[in-house]
Design an enzyme around this catalytic site. Sequence first.
Site, PDB file in Angstrom:
ATOM      1  N   ARG A  53       6.281   1.616   2.482  1.00 27.55           N
ATOM      2  CA  ARG A  53       4.582   1.128   2.427  1.00 27.55           C
ATOM      3  C   ARG A  53       5.076  -0.454   2.535  1.00 27.55           C
ATOM      4  NH1 ARG A  53       5.655  -1.856  -1.177  1.00 27.55           N
ATOM      5  NH2 ARG A  53       3.650  -2.440  -1.360  1.00 27.55           N
ATOM      6  N   GLY A  54       3.651  -1.188   2.474  1.00 25.76           N
ATOM      7  CA  GLY A  54       4.032  -2.647   2.961  1.00 25.76           C
ATOM      8  C   GLY A  54       3.860  -2.816   4.210  1.00 25.76           C
ATOM      9  N   ALA A  55       2.938  -4.054   4.764  1.00 24.50           N
ATOM     10  CA  ALA A  55       2.586  -4.002   6.259  1.00 24.50           C
ATOM     11  C   ALA A  55       3.822  -4.220   7.067  1.00 24.50           C
ATOM     12  CB  ALA A  55       1.673  -5.225   6.299  1.00 24.50           C
ATOM     13  N   ARG A  90      -1.455   5.328   8.996  1.00 27.52           N
ATOM     14  CA  ARG A  90      -2.237   4.463   8.167  1.00 27.52           C
ATOM     15  C   ARG A  90      -3.042   3.366   8.866  1.00 27.52           C
ATOM     16  NH1 ARG A  90       0.533   2.216   3.025  1.00 27.52           N
ATOM     17  NH2 ARG A  90      -1.589   2.040   2.125  1.00 27.52           N
ATOM     18  N   GLN A 202       1.429  -0.441  -7.710  1.00 24.44           N
ATOM     19  CA  GLN A 202       2.633  -1.076  -6.834  1.00 24.44           C
ATOM     20  C   GLN A 202       3.415  -2.530  -7.494  1.00 24.44           C
ATOM     21  OE1 GLN A 202      -0.112  -0.114  -5.207  1.00 24.44           O
ATOM     22  NE2 GLN A 202       0.112   0.217  -3.075  1.00 24.44           N
ATOM     23  N   ASP A 243      -2.181  -7.430   4.952  1.00 28.47           N
ATOM     24  CA  ASP A 243      -2.126  -6.326   5.658  1.00 28.47           C
ATOM     25  C   ASP A 243      -2.640  -6.580   6.912  1.00 28.47           C
ATOM     26  OD1 ASP A 243      -1.749  -4.890   3.199  1.00 28.47           O
ATOM     27  OD2 ASP A 243      -1.028  -3.662   4.229  1.00 28.47           O
ATOM     28  N   ASN A 253      -6.045  -7.345   2.162  1.00 26.98           N
ATOM     29  CA  ASN A 253      -4.827  -7.078   1.348  1.00 26.98           C
ATOM     30  C   ASN A 253      -5.479  -6.059   0.270  1.00 26.98           C
ATOM     31  OD1 ASN A 253      -2.060  -7.445   0.623  1.00 26.98           O
ATOM     32  ND2 ASN A 253      -2.997  -8.320  -1.349  1.00 26.98           N
ATOM     33  N   LYS A 254      -4.320  -5.657  -0.588  1.00 26.47           N
ATOM     34  CA  LYS A 254      -4.774  -4.408  -1.500  1.00 26.47           C
ATOM     35  C   LYS A 254      -5.927  -4.548  -2.376  1.00 26.47           C
ATOM     36  CE  LYS A 254      -2.757  -1.697  -1.951  1.00 26.47           C
ATOM     37  NZ  LYS A 254      -3.085  -0.408  -0.991  1.00 26.47           N
TER      38      LYS A 254
HETATM   39  O1  MRU Z   1      -0.907   0.225   0.326  1.00 23.03           O
HETATM   40  P1  MRU Z   1       0.401  -0.761   0.481  1.00 23.03           P
HETATM   41  O2  MRU Z   1       1.381  -0.354  -0.679  1.00 23.03           O
HETATM   42  O3  MRU Z   1       1.053  -0.153   1.847  1.00 23.03           O
HETATM   43  O4  MRU Z   1      -0.181  -2.089   0.464  1.00 23.03           O
HETATM   44  C1  MRU Z   1       0.541  -3.022   0.481  1.00 23.03           C
HETATM   45  C2  MRU Z   1      -0.007  -4.452   0.467  1.00 23.03           C
HETATM   46  O5  MRU Z   1      -1.412  -4.477   0.167  1.00 23.03           O
HETATM   47  C3  MRU Z   1       0.955  -5.574   0.523  1.00 23.03           C
HETATM   48  O6  MRU Z   1       0.361  -6.803  -0.181  1.00 23.03           O
HETATM   49  C4  MRU Z   1       0.680  -6.087   2.010  1.00 23.03           C
HETATM   50  O7  MRU Z   1       1.196  -5.000   2.714  1.00 23.03           O
HETATM   51  C5  MRU Z   1       1.742  -7.217   2.145  1.00 23.03           C
HETATM   52  S1  MRU Z   1       3.218  -6.580   2.360  1.00 23.03           S
HETATM   53  C6  MRU Z   1       4.373  -8.040   2.764  1.00 23.03           C
END
Ligand code: MRU
Length: 368
Positions: A53-55, A90, A202, A243, A253-254
Amino acid sequence: MKVDGKHFCSIWRDADGWSVGAIDQRRLPHEFVIARLTNVAEAAEAIRSMLVRGAPLIGATAAYGMALAMRDDSSDAAIDRAYETLIATRPTAINLKWALEEVRRVLRPLPPSARTAAAYARADDIAEEDVAINRGIAGNGLALIEMIAAKKPGGTVNVLTHCNAGWLATVDWGTATAPIYLAHDRGIHVHVWVDETRPRNQGASLTAWELGHHGVPHTVIPDNTGGHLMQHGKVDLVIVGTDRVAANGDVCNKIGTYLKALAAHDNGVPFYVALPSPTIDFSVADGVNQIPIEQRGAEEVTDMTGRTRDGRIETVRIVPEGSPVANYAFDVTPARLVTGLITERGVLKADRASLSAAFPERIAAAAE
Ligand code: MRU
Protein backbone atom coordinates in the site's frame (compact mmCIF):
# COMPACT_ATOMS: atom_id res chain seq x y z
CA MET A 1 16.11 1.66 5.01
CA LYS A 2 17.13 -0.82 7.65
CA VAL A 3 15.37 -3.79 9.26
CA ASP A 4 17.45 -5.33 12.04
CA GLY A 5 20.53 -3.68 10.56
CA LYS A 6 19.93 -5.07 7.05
CA HIS A 7 18.95 -2.85 4.11
CA PHE A 8 15.52 -3.58 2.65
CA CYS A 9 13.31 -2.10 -0.05
CA SER A 10 9.57 -2.67 0.08
CA ILE A 11 9.50 -4.48 -3.29
CA TRP A 12 12.12 -6.12 -5.51
CA ARG A 13 12.63 -8.55 -8.36
CA ASP A 14 13.54 -11.92 -6.82
CA ALA A 15 16.81 -13.80 -7.40
CA ASP A 16 15.02 -16.02 -9.95
CA GLY A 17 14.86 -12.91 -12.15
CA TRP A 18 11.09 -12.88 -12.65
CA SER A 19 8.99 -13.26 -9.50
CA VAL A 20 8.45 -10.24 -7.29
CA GLY A 21 9.21 -10.08 -3.59
CA ALA A 22 7.41 -7.69 -1.26
CA ILE A 23 7.10 -7.18 2.46
CA ASP A 24 3.60 -8.27 3.56
CA GLN A 25 2.48 -5.07 5.30
CA ARG A 26 -0.69 -6.68 6.64
CA ARG A 27 1.47 -8.68 9.04
CA LEU A 28 3.51 -5.82 10.47
CA PRO A 29 4.48 -4.86 13.12
CA HIS A 30 4.08 -8.28 14.69
CA GLU A 31 5.52 -10.47 11.95
CA PHE A 32 8.05 -9.77 9.18
CA VAL A 33 6.86 -11.89 6.27
CA ILE A 34 8.03 -11.76 2.66
CA ALA A 35 5.42 -12.45 -0.01
CA ARG A 36 6.19 -13.72 -3.51
CA LEU A 37 4.04 -12.49 -6.40
CA THR A 38 4.06 -14.76 -9.46
CA ASN A 39 1.23 -13.56 -11.71
CA VAL A 40 -0.93 -10.54 -12.42
CA ALA A 41 -3.82 -11.82 -10.28
CA GLU A 42 -1.51 -12.05 -7.26
CA ALA A 43 -0.14 -8.55 -7.91
CA ALA A 44 -3.68 -7.17 -8.11
CA GLU A 45 -4.73 -8.98 -4.96
CA ALA A 46 -1.62 -7.69 -3.15
CA ILE A 47 -2.72 -4.12 -3.90
CA ARG A 48 -6.40 -4.73 -3.15
CA SER A 49 -5.76 -6.50 0.15
CA MET A 50 -3.11 -3.92 1.13
CA LEU A 51 -0.31 -6.45 1.36
CA VAL A 52 1.37 -3.51 -0.37
CA ARG A 53 0.00 0.00 0.00
CA GLY A 54 1.06 3.62 -0.18
CA ALA A 55 0.74 5.50 -3.48
CA PRO A 56 4.26 5.03 -4.94
CA LEU A 57 4.46 1.38 -3.93
CA ILE A 58 1.04 0.68 -5.42
CA GLY A 59 2.41 2.11 -8.68
CA ALA A 60 5.59 0.02 -8.59
CA THR A 61 3.62 -3.15 -7.79
CA ALA A 62 1.25 -2.49 -10.68
CA ALA A 63 4.20 -2.05 -13.04
CA TYR A 64 5.60 -5.42 -11.96
CA GLY A 65 2.08 -6.84 -12.29
CA MET A 66 2.12 -5.86 -15.98
CA ALA A 67 5.48 -7.62 -16.37
CA LEU A 68 4.14 -10.77 -14.71
CA ALA A 69 1.12 -10.65 -17.02
CA MET A 70 3.36 -10.41 -20.10
CA ARG A 71 5.22 -13.53 -19.00
CA ASP A 72 2.02 -15.53 -19.26
CA ASP A 73 0.57 -13.87 -22.37
CA SER A 74 2.09 -10.95 -24.27
CA SER A 75 -0.73 -10.34 -26.75
CA ASP A 76 -2.42 -6.94 -27.26
CA ALA A 77 -5.50 -8.30 -25.49
CA ALA A 78 -3.38 -9.38 -22.51
CA ILE A 79 -1.94 -5.86 -22.14
CA ASP A 80 -5.46 -4.46 -21.91
CA ARG A 81 -6.67 -7.21 -19.57
CA ALA A 82 -3.75 -6.72 -17.19
CA TYR A 83 -4.27 -2.95 -17.24
CA GLU A 84 -7.98 -3.33 -16.44
CA THR A 85 -7.34 -5.87 -13.68
CA LEU A 86 -4.75 -3.68 -11.97
CA ILE A 87 -6.47 -0.30 -12.39
CA ALA A 88 -9.58 -1.69 -10.66
CA THR A 89 -7.71 -2.47 -7.42
CA ARG A 90 -7.79 0.93 -5.67
CA PRO A 91 -9.26 4.23 -6.89
CA THR A 92 -7.53 7.10 -5.13
CA ALA A 93 -3.74 6.97 -5.57
CA ILE A 94 -2.99 8.31 -9.05
CA ASN A 95 0.43 6.60 -9.07
CA LEU A 96 -1.40 3.39 -9.99
CA LYS A 97 -2.72 4.83 -13.26
CA TRP A 98 0.55 6.64 -13.92
CA ALA A 99 2.63 3.44 -13.61
CA LEU A 100 0.22 1.36 -15.68
CA GLU A 101 0.24 3.93 -18.45
CA GLU A 102 4.03 4.14 -18.37
CA VAL A 103 4.32 0.39 -18.92
CA ARG A 104 1.50 0.21 -21.47
CA ARG A 105 3.07 3.03 -23.51
CA VAL A 106 6.33 1.05 -23.71
CA LEU A 107 4.63 -2.25 -24.58
CA ARG A 108 2.11 -1.33 -27.26
CA PRO A 109 4.48 -0.62 -30.17
CA LEU A 110 6.64 -3.69 -29.47
CA PRO A 111 6.25 -7.16 -30.96
CA PRO A 112 4.86 -9.63 -28.39
CA SER A 113 8.23 -11.42 -28.17
CA ALA A 114 9.89 -8.27 -26.82
CA ARG A 115 7.20 -7.27 -24.35
CA THR A 116 8.08 -9.28 -21.26
CA ALA A 117 11.67 -8.03 -21.07
CA ALA A 118 10.53 -4.47 -21.78
CA ALA A 119 7.87 -4.57 -19.08
CA TYR A 120 10.35 -5.80 -16.47
CA ALA A 121 12.85 -3.15 -17.55
CA ARG A 122 10.29 -0.34 -17.21
CA ALA A 123 9.07 -1.73 -13.86
CA ASP A 124 12.66 -1.86 -12.57
CA ASP A 125 13.17 1.73 -13.75
CA ILE A 126 9.97 2.89 -12.03
CA ALA A 127 11.21 1.33 -8.79
CA GLU A 128 14.68 2.86 -9.13
CA GLU A 129 13.29 6.24 -10.16
CA ASP A 130 11.09 6.22 -7.06
CA VAL A 131 14.15 5.80 -4.84
CA ALA A 132 15.97 8.63 -6.64
CA ILE A 133 12.92 10.93 -6.44
CA ASN A 134 12.54 10.29 -2.73
CA ARG A 135 16.22 11.00 -2.20
CA GLY A 136 15.56 14.34 -3.90
CA ILE A 137 12.62 14.99 -1.60
CA ALA A 138 14.89 14.15 1.35
CA GLY A 139 17.40 16.83 0.37
CA ASN A 140 14.77 19.50 -0.27
CA GLY A 141 12.87 18.75 2.93
CA LEU A 142 16.08 18.61 4.95
CA ALA A 143 16.55 22.33 4.37
CA LEU A 144 13.23 22.98 6.16
CA ILE A 145 14.25 20.87 9.14
CA GLU A 146 17.68 22.50 9.26
CA MET A 147 16.07 25.96 9.36
CA ILE A 148 14.00 24.98 12.38
CA ALA A 149 16.97 23.26 14.05
CA ALA A 150 19.02 26.44 13.61
CA LYS A 151 16.41 28.35 15.64
CA LYS A 152 16.53 25.78 18.46
CA PRO A 153 20.23 25.27 19.22
CA GLY A 154 20.64 21.96 21.03
CA GLY A 155 16.89 21.39 20.86
CA THR A 156 14.81 18.77 19.12
CA VAL A 157 12.82 19.32 15.93
CA ASN A 158 9.36 17.81 16.46
CA VAL A 159 7.66 16.63 13.28
CA LEU A 160 4.10 15.31 13.21
CA THR A 161 3.14 12.85 10.50
CA HIS A 162 -0.05 11.02 9.59
CA CYS A 163 -0.51 7.50 8.20
CA ASN A 164 2.55 5.87 6.67
CA ALA A 165 4.30 7.87 3.98
CA GLY A 166 7.50 6.11 4.92
CA TRP A 167 9.77 3.75 3.03
CA LEU A 168 7.16 1.02 3.28
CA ALA A 169 4.77 3.20 1.25
CA THR A 170 7.37 3.76 -1.45
CA VAL A 171 10.26 1.63 -2.70
CA ASP A 172 12.71 3.23 -0.27
CA TRP A 173 13.16 6.39 1.85
CA GLY A 174 9.46 7.29 1.87
CA THR A 175 8.20 10.75 1.00
CA ALA A 176 7.20 12.41 4.29
CA THR A 177 9.86 10.43 6.13
CA ALA A 178 12.67 11.03 3.62
CA PRO A 179 13.74 14.41 5.07
CA ILE A 180 13.34 12.97 8.56
CA TYR A 181 15.66 10.02 7.85
CA LEU A 182 18.21 12.30 6.24
CA ALA A 183 18.09 14.78 9.12
CA HIS A 184 18.46 11.95 11.62
CA ASP A 185 21.37 10.43 9.68
CA ARG A 186 23.05 13.87 9.61
CA GLY A 187 22.89 14.11 13.39
CA ILE A 188 19.99 16.57 13.75
CA HIS A 189 17.82 15.74 16.76
CA VAL A 190 14.47 14.91 15.22
CA HIS A 191 11.51 13.43 17.03
CA VAL A 192 8.38 12.27 15.23
CA TRP A 193 4.83 12.39 16.55
CA VAL A 194 3.24 9.41 14.81
CA ASP A 195 -0.54 9.61 14.37
CA GLU A 196 -1.91 6.11 14.93
CA THR A 197 -4.18 6.62 11.86
CA ARG A 198 -7.39 4.75 12.46
CA PRO A 199 -8.95 2.67 11.13
CA ARG A 200 -6.06 0.63 9.70
CA ASN A 201 -3.41 2.10 12.01
CA GLN A 202 -0.72 2.57 9.40
CA GLY A 203 0.99 5.06 11.72
CA ALA A 204 1.01 2.84 14.80
CA SER A 205 1.80 -0.36 12.88
CA LEU A 206 4.06 0.76 10.04
CA THR A 207 5.52 4.22 10.61
CA ALA A 208 6.43 3.44 14.22
CA TRP A 209 7.92 0.12 13.11
CA GLU A 210 10.12 1.60 10.41
CA LEU A 211 11.24 4.61 12.46
CA GLY A 212 12.07 2.27 15.33
CA HIS A 213 14.15 0.00 13.11
CA HIS A 214 16.07 2.99 11.78
CA GLY A 215 16.59 4.39 15.27
CA VAL A 216 14.56 7.58 14.81
CA PRO A 217 13.04 8.82 18.11
CA HIS A 218 9.25 8.84 17.87
CA THR A 219 6.05 8.74 19.91
CA VAL A 220 2.79 7.17 18.77
CA ILE A 221 -0.26 9.31 19.54
CA PRO A 222 -3.98 8.71 19.15
CA ASP A 223 -5.27 10.57 16.11
CA ASN A 224 -7.03 13.20 18.19
CA THR A 225 -3.89 14.38 19.98
CA GLY A 226 -2.32 16.56 17.29
CA GLY A 227 -4.38 19.69 17.97
CA HIS A 228 -3.48 19.67 21.65
CA LEU A 229 0.22 19.22 20.89
CA MET A 230 0.17 22.07 18.38
CA GLN A 231 -1.60 24.41 20.83
CA HIS A 232 1.19 23.78 23.32
CA GLY A 233 4.11 24.37 20.97
CA LYS A 234 5.11 20.72 20.78
CA VAL A 235 4.99 20.44 16.98
CA ASP A 236 7.48 22.40 14.84
CA LEU A 237 6.15 21.21 11.53
CA VAL A 238 3.79 18.69 9.98
CA ILE A 239 4.94 16.59 7.02
CA VAL A 240 2.49 14.20 5.39
CA GLY A 241 2.42 12.24 2.15
CA THR A 242 -0.26 12.24 -0.50
CA ASP A 243 -2.08 9.93 -2.89
CA ARG A 244 -2.97 12.60 -5.42
CA VAL A 245 -2.30 16.31 -5.81
CA ALA A 246 -4.74 18.18 -8.04
CA ALA A 247 -3.69 20.89 -10.50
CA ASN A 248 -4.90 23.55 -8.07
CA GLY A 249 -2.66 22.23 -5.26
CA ASP A 250 -5.39 20.45 -3.29
CA VAL A 251 -3.90 17.41 -1.57
CA CYS A 252 -5.60 14.05 -1.08
CA ASN A 253 -4.19 11.88 1.68
CA LYS A 254 -5.24 9.40 4.36
CA ILE A 255 -8.46 10.26 6.17
CA GLY A 256 -7.77 12.70 9.00
CA THR A 257 -5.06 14.65 7.19
CA TYR A 258 -7.47 17.54 6.62
CA LEU A 259 -8.15 17.86 10.35
CA LYS A 260 -4.40 18.04 11.02
CA ALA A 261 -4.08 20.78 8.40
CA LEU A 262 -6.87 22.77 10.08
CA ALA A 263 -5.21 22.42 13.47
CA ALA A 264 -1.84 23.40 12.01
CA HIS A 265 -3.36 26.45 10.33
CA ASP A 266 -5.06 27.57 13.56
CA ASN A 267 -1.81 27.27 15.48
CA GLY A 268 0.61 28.70 12.91
CA VAL A 269 2.38 25.36 12.48
CA PRO A 270 3.83 24.85 8.97
CA PHE A 271 2.01 22.08 7.11
CA TYR A 272 4.07 20.48 4.36
CA VAL A 273 3.17 17.72 1.92
CA ALA A 274 5.92 15.56 0.44
CA LEU A 275 5.25 14.08 -2.99
CA PRO A 276 6.95 12.50 -5.94
CA SER A 277 5.94 13.97 -9.32
CA PRO A 278 3.93 10.87 -10.41
CA THR A 279 1.46 11.83 -7.65
CA ILE A 280 0.48 15.05 -9.46
CA ASP A 281 -2.73 14.77 -11.48
CA PHE A 282 -3.13 17.75 -13.80
CA SER A 283 -6.35 16.23 -15.16
CA VAL A 284 -8.07 17.08 -11.87
CA ALA A 285 -8.72 20.81 -11.65
CA ASP A 286 -10.34 20.84 -8.22
CA GLY A 287 -9.13 18.24 -5.73
CA VAL A 288 -11.82 18.67 -3.09
CA ASN A 289 -14.64 18.06 -5.54
CA GLN A 290 -13.10 15.73 -8.09
CA ILE A 291 -10.67 13.26 -6.51
CA PRO A 292 -12.39 9.87 -6.01
CA ILE A 293 -12.39 8.86 -2.35
CA GLU A 294 -12.08 5.15 -1.67
CA GLN A 295 -14.59 3.68 0.76
CA ARG A 296 -13.45 0.48 2.37
CA GLY A 297 -15.06 -2.36 4.28
CA ALA A 298 -16.89 -1.83 7.58
CA GLU A 299 -14.73 -4.45 9.31
CA GLU A 300 -11.77 -2.04 9.29
CA VAL A 301 -13.79 0.18 11.64
CA THR A 302 -15.68 -2.43 13.64
CA ASP A 303 -12.70 -4.71 14.29
CA MET A 304 -9.15 -4.34 15.54
CA THR A 305 -6.34 -6.84 15.16
CA GLY A 306 -3.34 -7.10 17.44
CA ARG A 307 -1.12 -9.39 19.44
CA THR A 308 -2.42 -10.75 22.70
CA ARG A 309 -0.17 -10.76 25.77
CA ASP A 310 0.50 -14.46 25.23
CA GLY A 311 1.66 -13.86 21.65
CA ARG A 312 -1.36 -14.78 19.51
CA ILE A 313 -2.58 -12.49 16.72
CA GLU A 314 -6.30 -11.92 17.29
CA THR A 315 -9.08 -9.78 15.90
CA VAL A 316 -11.68 -8.33 18.23
CA ARG A 317 -14.88 -6.36 17.59
CA ILE A 318 -15.11 -2.90 19.18
CA VAL A 319 -18.42 -1.61 17.75
CA PRO A 320 -21.84 -2.93 18.79
CA GLU A 321 -23.33 -5.53 16.44
CA GLY A 322 -25.74 -3.78 14.09
CA SER A 323 -24.33 -0.23 14.32
CA PRO A 324 -23.77 1.14 10.83
CA VAL A 325 -20.26 2.47 10.13
CA ALA A 326 -18.67 4.61 7.44
CA ASN A 327 -15.12 4.07 6.24
CA TYR A 328 -13.85 6.84 3.98
CA ALA A 329 -10.18 6.05 3.41
CA PHE A 330 -9.00 9.50 2.27
CA ASP A 331 -9.81 13.19 2.52
CA VAL A 332 -8.69 16.26 0.64
CA THR A 333 -6.88 19.20 2.20
CA PRO A 334 -7.52 22.44 0.31
CA ALA A 335 -4.39 24.08 -1.10
CA ARG A 336 -4.91 27.16 1.08
CA LEU A 337 -3.99 25.09 4.17
CA VAL A 338 -0.76 23.74 2.65
CA THR A 339 2.41 25.68 3.47
CA GLY A 340 4.39 23.98 0.72
CA LEU A 341 4.84 20.90 -1.45
CA ILE A 342 8.17 19.15 -0.98
CA THR A 343 9.04 17.63 -4.36
CA GLU A 344 12.14 16.26 -6.03
CA ARG A 345 12.44 19.61 -7.83
CA GLY A 346 12.19 21.83 -4.80
CA VAL A 347 9.65 23.10 -2.28
CA LEU A 348 6.74 24.59 -4.20
CA LYS A 349 3.69 26.64 -3.43
CA ALA A 350 0.52 24.55 -3.57
CA ASP A 351 -0.92 26.18 -6.66
CA ARG A 352 -1.31 25.58 -10.38
CA ALA A 353 1.36 28.08 -11.44
CA SER A 354 4.08 26.55 -9.27
CA LEU A 355 3.18 22.96 -10.12
CA SER A 356 3.03 23.70 -13.85
CA ALA A 357 6.33 25.60 -13.83
CA ALA A 358 8.11 22.76 -12.01
CA PHE A 359 6.54 19.82 -13.86
CA PRO A 360 5.50 20.94 -17.37
CA GLU A 361 5.89 17.40 -18.76
CA ARG A 362 3.16 16.17 -16.40
CA ILE A 363 0.68 18.63 -17.93
CA ALA A 364 1.35 17.15 -21.36
CA ALA A 365 0.89 13.62 -19.96
CA ALA A 366 -2.47 14.55 -18.43
CA ALA A 367 -3.69 15.89 -21.75
CA GLU A 368 -2.98 12.56 -23.57
O1 MRU B 1 -4.45 3.40 2.32
P1 MRU B 1 -2.96 3.53 2.22
O2 MRU B 1 -2.24 2.91 3.37
O3 MRU B 1 -2.43 3.06 0.88
O4 MRU B 1 -2.72 5.08 2.30
C1 MRU B 1 -1.42 5.61 2.27
C2 MRU B 1 -1.37 7.07 2.41
O5 MRU B 1 -2.36 7.74 2.58
C3 MRU B 1 -0.02 7.71 2.25
O6 MRU B 1 0.09 8.83 3.06
C4 MRU B 1 0.16 8.12 0.78
O7 MRU B 1 -0.06 7.02 -0.06
C5 MRU B 1 1.49 8.68 0.52
S1 MRU B 1 2.72 7.42 0.53
C6 MRU B 1 4.23 8.08 0.22
